[in-house]
Design a protein around this motif. Structure first.
Motif, PDB file in Angstrom:
ATOM      1  N   ARG B  32       0.836  -1.201   0.000  1.00  0.00           N
ATOM      2  CA  ARG B  32       0.000   0.000   0.000  1.00  0.00           C
ATOM      3  C   ARG B  32       0.873   1.254   0.000  1.00  0.00           C
ATOM      4  NH1 ARG B  32      -5.192  -0.064   0.921  1.00  0.00           N
ATOM      5  NH2 ARG B  32      -5.122   2.013   1.836  1.00  0.00           N
ATOM      6  N   GLY B  33       0.528   2.182  -0.895  1.00  0.00           N
ATOM      7  CA  GLY B  33       1.289   3.420  -0.977  1.00  0.00           C
ATOM      8  C   GLY B  33       0.660   4.549  -0.179  1.00  0.00           C
ATOM      9  N   ARG B  34      -0.548   4.315   0.350  1.00  0.00           N
ATOM     10  CA  ARG B  34      -1.242   5.389   1.072  1.00  0.00           C
ATOM     11  C   ARG B  34      -1.765   4.868   2.402  1.00  0.00           C
ATOM     12  NH1 ARG B  34      -5.575   7.639  -3.220  1.00  0.00           N
ATOM     13  NH2 ARG B  34      -6.304   5.505  -2.921  1.00  0.00           N
ATOM     14  N   ASP B  35      -1.969   5.789   3.306  1.00  0.00           N
ATOM     15  CA  ASP B  35      -2.669   5.422   4.535  1.00  0.00           C
ATOM     16  C   ASP B  35      -4.116   5.133   4.210  1.00  0.00           C
ATOM     17  OD1 ASP B  35      -0.880   5.302   6.624  1.00  0.00           O
ATOM     18  OD2 ASP B  35      -0.720   7.497   6.726  1.00  0.00           O
ATOM     19  N   PRO B  36      -4.852   4.333   4.972  1.00  0.00           N
ATOM     20  CA  PRO B  36      -4.345   3.654   6.165  1.00  0.00           C
ATOM     21  C   PRO B  36      -3.462   2.459   5.827  1.00  0.00           C
ATOM     22  CG  PRO B  36      -6.614   3.039   5.748  1.00  0.00           C
ATOM     23  CD  PRO B  36      -6.276   4.062   4.710  1.00  0.00           C
ATOM     24  N   ASP B  37      -2.615   2.113   6.768  1.00  0.00           N
ATOM     25  CA  ASP B  37      -1.731   0.954   6.641  1.00  0.00           C
ATOM     26  C   ASP B  37      -0.731   1.109   5.503  1.00  0.00           C
ATOM     27  OD1 ASP B  37      -2.767  -0.226   8.821  1.00  0.00           O
ATOM     28  OD2 ASP B  37      -3.827  -1.846   7.808  1.00  0.00           O
ATOM     29  N   LYS B  38      -0.302   2.342   5.262  1.00  0.00           N
ATOM     30  CA  LYS B  38       0.706   2.594   4.231  1.00  0.00           C
ATOM     31  C   LYS B  38       1.961   1.757   4.483  1.00  0.00           C
ATOM     32  CE  LYS B  38       3.596   6.286   2.321  1.00  0.00           C
ATOM     33  NZ  LYS B  38       3.781   7.748   2.204  1.00  0.00           N
ATOM     34  N   GLY B  39       2.480   1.174   3.424  1.00  0.00           N
ATOM     35  CA  GLY B  39       3.682   0.373   3.537  1.00  0.00           C
ATOM     36  C   GLY B  39       3.427  -1.087   3.859  1.00  0.00           C
ATOM     37  N   ARG B  40       2.232  -1.404   4.330  1.00  0.00           N
ATOM     38  CA  ARG B  40       1.946  -2.813   4.615  1.00  0.00           C
ATOM     39  C   ARG B  40       1.443  -3.499   3.353  1.00  0.00           C
ATOM     40  NH1 ARG B  40       0.904  -3.136  10.800  1.00  0.00           N
ATOM     41  NH2 ARG B  40       1.048  -5.336  10.266  1.00  0.00           N
ATOM     42  N   TRP B  41       1.432  -4.818   3.428  1.00  0.00           N
ATOM     43  CA  TRP B  41       1.076  -5.599   2.242  1.00  0.00           C
ATOM     44  C   TRP B  41      -0.395  -5.983   2.282  1.00  0.00           C
ATOM     45  CZ3 TRP B  41       4.489  -6.129  -1.730  1.00  0.00           C
ATOM     46  CH2 TRP B  41       5.813  -5.746  -1.453  1.00  0.00           C
ATOM     47  N   ALA B  42      -1.059  -5.875   1.118  1.00  0.00           N
ATOM     48  CA  ALA B  42      -2.496  -6.132   1.038  1.00  0.00           C
ATOM     49  C   ALA B  42      -2.788  -7.156  -0.047  1.00  0.00           C
ATOM     50  CB  ALA B  42      -3.243  -4.842   0.735  1.00  0.00           C
ATOM     51  N   LEU B  43      -3.919  -7.838   0.095  1.00  0.00           N
ATOM     52  CA  LEU B  43      -4.340  -8.801  -0.917  1.00  0.00           C
ATOM     53  C   LEU B  43      -4.902  -8.071  -2.127  1.00  0.00           C
ATOM     54  CD1 LEU B  43      -6.088 -11.367   1.438  1.00  0.00           C
ATOM     55  CD2 LEU B  43      -3.907 -11.647   0.242  1.00  0.00           C
ATOM     56  N   PRO B  44      -4.713  -8.608  -3.316  1.00  0.00           N
ATOM     57  CA  PRO B  44      -5.322  -7.994  -4.496  1.00  0.00           C
ATOM     58  C   PRO B  44      -6.841  -8.095  -4.414  1.00  0.00           C
ATOM     59  CG  PRO B  44      -4.327 -10.121  -5.053  1.00  0.00           C
ATOM     60  CD  PRO B  44      -3.912  -9.798  -3.641  1.00  0.00           C
ATOM     61  N   GLU B  84     -14.895  -2.500  12.107  1.00  0.00           N
ATOM     62  CA  GLU B  84     -13.627  -1.767  12.220  1.00  0.00           C
ATOM     63  C   GLU B  84     -12.556  -2.325  11.277  1.00  0.00           C
ATOM     64  OE1 GLU B  84     -13.971  -4.360  14.572  1.00  0.00           O
ATOM     65  OE2 GLU B  84     -15.929  -3.492  15.069  1.00  0.00           O
ATOM     66  N   ARG B  85     -12.940  -3.264  10.418  1.00  0.00           N
ATOM     67  CA  ARG B  85     -11.875  -3.915   9.645  1.00  0.00           C
ATOM     68  C   ARG B  85     -11.197  -2.948   8.676  1.00  0.00           C
ATOM     69  NH1 ARG B  85     -13.033  -5.338   4.709  1.00  0.00           N
ATOM     70  NH2 ARG B  85     -11.261  -6.734   4.664  1.00  0.00           N
ATOM     71  N   ASN B  86     -11.958  -1.970   8.202  1.00  0.00           N
ATOM     72  CA  ASN B  86     -11.350  -0.882   7.426  1.00  0.00           C
ATOM     73  C   ASN B  86     -11.660   0.424   8.136  1.00  0.00           C
ATOM     74  OD1 ASN B  86     -10.644   1.125   5.658  1.00  0.00           O
ATOM     75  ND2 ASN B  86     -11.291  -0.020   3.834  1.00  0.00           N
ATOM     76  N   PRO B  87     -10.621   1.113   8.629  1.00  0.00           N
ATOM     77  CA  PRO B  87     -10.856   2.329   9.414  1.00  0.00           C
ATOM     78  C   PRO B  87     -11.517   3.440   8.608  1.00  0.00           C
ATOM     79  CG  PRO B  87      -8.505   2.000   8.981  1.00  0.00           C
ATOM     80  CD  PRO B  87      -9.202   0.749   8.559  1.00  0.00           C
ATOM     81  N   ARG B  88     -11.463   3.340   7.266  1.00  0.00           N
ATOM     82  CA  ARG B  88     -12.064   4.408   6.467  1.00  0.00           C
ATOM     83  C   ARG B  88     -13.578   4.304   6.406  1.00  0.00           C
ATOM     84  NH1 ARG B  88      -9.531   5.228   0.765  1.00  0.00           N
ATOM     85  NH2 ARG B  88     -10.351   3.113   0.605  1.00  0.00           N
ATOM     86  N   GLY B  89     -14.139   3.164   6.783  1.00  0.00           N
ATOM     87  CA  GLY B  89     -15.598   3.069   6.739  1.00  0.00           C
ATOM     88  C   GLY B  89     -16.074   1.637   6.637  1.00  0.00           C
ATOM     89  N   TRP B  90     -17.362   1.503   6.702  1.00  0.00           N
ATOM     90  CA  TRP B  90     -18.019   0.188   6.712  1.00  0.00           C
ATOM     91  C   TRP B  90     -17.790  -0.499   5.379  1.00  0.00           C
ATOM     92  CZ3 TRP B  90     -23.951  -0.875   6.616  1.00  0.00           C
ATOM     93  CH2 TRP B  90     -24.210  -2.133   7.167  1.00  0.00           C
TER      94      TRP B  90
END
Lengths: 236, 236
Positions: B32-44, B84-90
């Motif tokens: 991930r290049g942006r917050d939240p969790d910038k720099g961490r790895w995410a599933l496609p 709460e799984r995604n802090p940006r929203g439901w």
DNA sequence: GCAAAAGTGTTGTGTCTACACCCATGT
DNA sequence: ACATGGGTGTAGACACAACACTTTTGC
């Protein structure tokens, strides 16, 4: 934010709730009073509320609609998404599998009833397929987990347990072998007490109970087993 | 209609895509290049489009983002709903398990990479748990289905297949027993041809292939088997 | 004593792991 | 010849189904 303009599907939770009643596995459904699919039988459930999880949602729906708090087990089954599954509009449905022990008789509303599962009743939408998925999941787990605890009363004789397994699996099961398989795996334990024989006589039956009240995998490596060394240290 | 005022969660599809590379099971993730969790790895994955099914959605995401059309198997894993799984929203997420044969090397974007699964990489959101769920599903199915076909090339020697099973299961597997188990079940078949031994010599290895290119349960009744009579007529 | 119901003993079978052994090739 | 990697033979462990047999009760 783009969130507010992105279209999102409605989301419902549904439950396939099974109970063994009158020596048959039955599923709880309610009869639709309105189109679409008026008159056909549907699974209990409803819309997801903001801020709740899917599991909270289905528990709420079950508690409100059909007074089933005796749910001994609940697990997620699958999420269905075919756009045509509800003719009224785009709607995803996450289905759960719920199990009720055979010794309770929950009060249900007038439009709701238990249906034997052998021929699945004429179901609304894709609910027939969902019942089939629940049935396959239950039958598979009966052979490699302790999931029977959720269909049986707290204590029971082996012939009572046999009746439950026969109903759930839809085929013969011998009490002899059922006892040995489940005892060896440590799934069942003896309570020590016995049940009085009826006036017809017979040897008094021992009472058993399931050892753990939660789902456990009891036959993890049915095949392609790990080397014995690992088995002994890790699993035993 | 009430539909337009009812709040509905955003819905994304995610995929846990596994491949055996360099003798290790690896999972495809992007950084991930942006917050939240910038720099961490995410599933496609990504948002569900109107009118598409979940499976269509994840296939589209995978094809667009990571040029993985070599997907030999894809199945639904689970739907996650913690508010709460995604802090940006439901946001609900339906996860899929995808498998890529070990003999292809899909081109992936610059921010995307394969990660060995043994310690799951530091993952964004709940993606680490989802990888764990995919891993458990894969490992379980390796022992009672033919799912290995989706990790292996079209034809292979038994020691190559052994390498794949060792990587996927994370433990030793003997080629001897792997051969016998899979041959007896009719999962593998001999192609008839052999592979040239290298300059180091050795007996030429026979080439095998998986018999069916689709998922089949090969050990349906691992335990609590049905009576023999039924087995003979129905299964044999 | 006898019927009824429950539980145990025992045998046979199928499927797996483990390990020793044999086979086919290159150098 | 012999090292190297591949395949087979076989014994033992284990879990299961099947069925005969024994135990414990009521009448």
């Amino acid at each position: 934010m783009a969130k507010s303009i992105r279209p999102a599907p409605l989301h419902v939770t549904l439950a396939v709730v099974f109970q063994v009643r009158e020596r048959a596995l039955q599923v709880l459904m309610w009869q639709r009073g309105r189109d679409p699919d008026k008159g056909r039988w549907a699974l209990p459930g409803g819309y997801l509320d903001q801020g709740e999880t899917l599991e909270q949602s289905i528990r709420r729906q079950l508690a409100a609609k059909v007074d089933v708090r005796e749910l001994a087990h609940l697990e997620q089954l699958e999420t269905r998404s075919e756009p045509e599954r509800n003719p009224r509009g785009w709607e995803l449905a996450t289905a759960y599998l719920g199990l009720v022990p055979s010794d309770v008789d929950p009060a249900v509303p007038a439009d709701t009833a238990w249906h034997p599962v052998d021929p699945v009743p004429p179901a609304a939408f894709d609910h027939g397929e969902i019942v089939g998925a629940g049935l396959r999941r239950l039958r598979a787990k009966l052979s490699y987990t302790n999931i029977g605890f959720a269909l049986a009363p707290d204590v029971f004789t082996l012939s009572e347990l046999r009746t439950i397994y026969v109903a759930a699996l839809g085929r013969e099961v011998s009490a002899t072998n059922l006892q040995r398989v489940l005892l060896r795996r440590g799934v069942l334990e003896r309570t020590g007490s016995k049940r009085d024989p009826g006036r017809t006589g017979g040897r008094p039956a021992e009472l058993f109970r399931f050892r753990a009240p939660r789902l456990e995998v009891t036959d993890q490596f049915a095949v392609l087993r790990p080397p014995r060394r690992e088995l002994r240290s890790a699993t035993r």
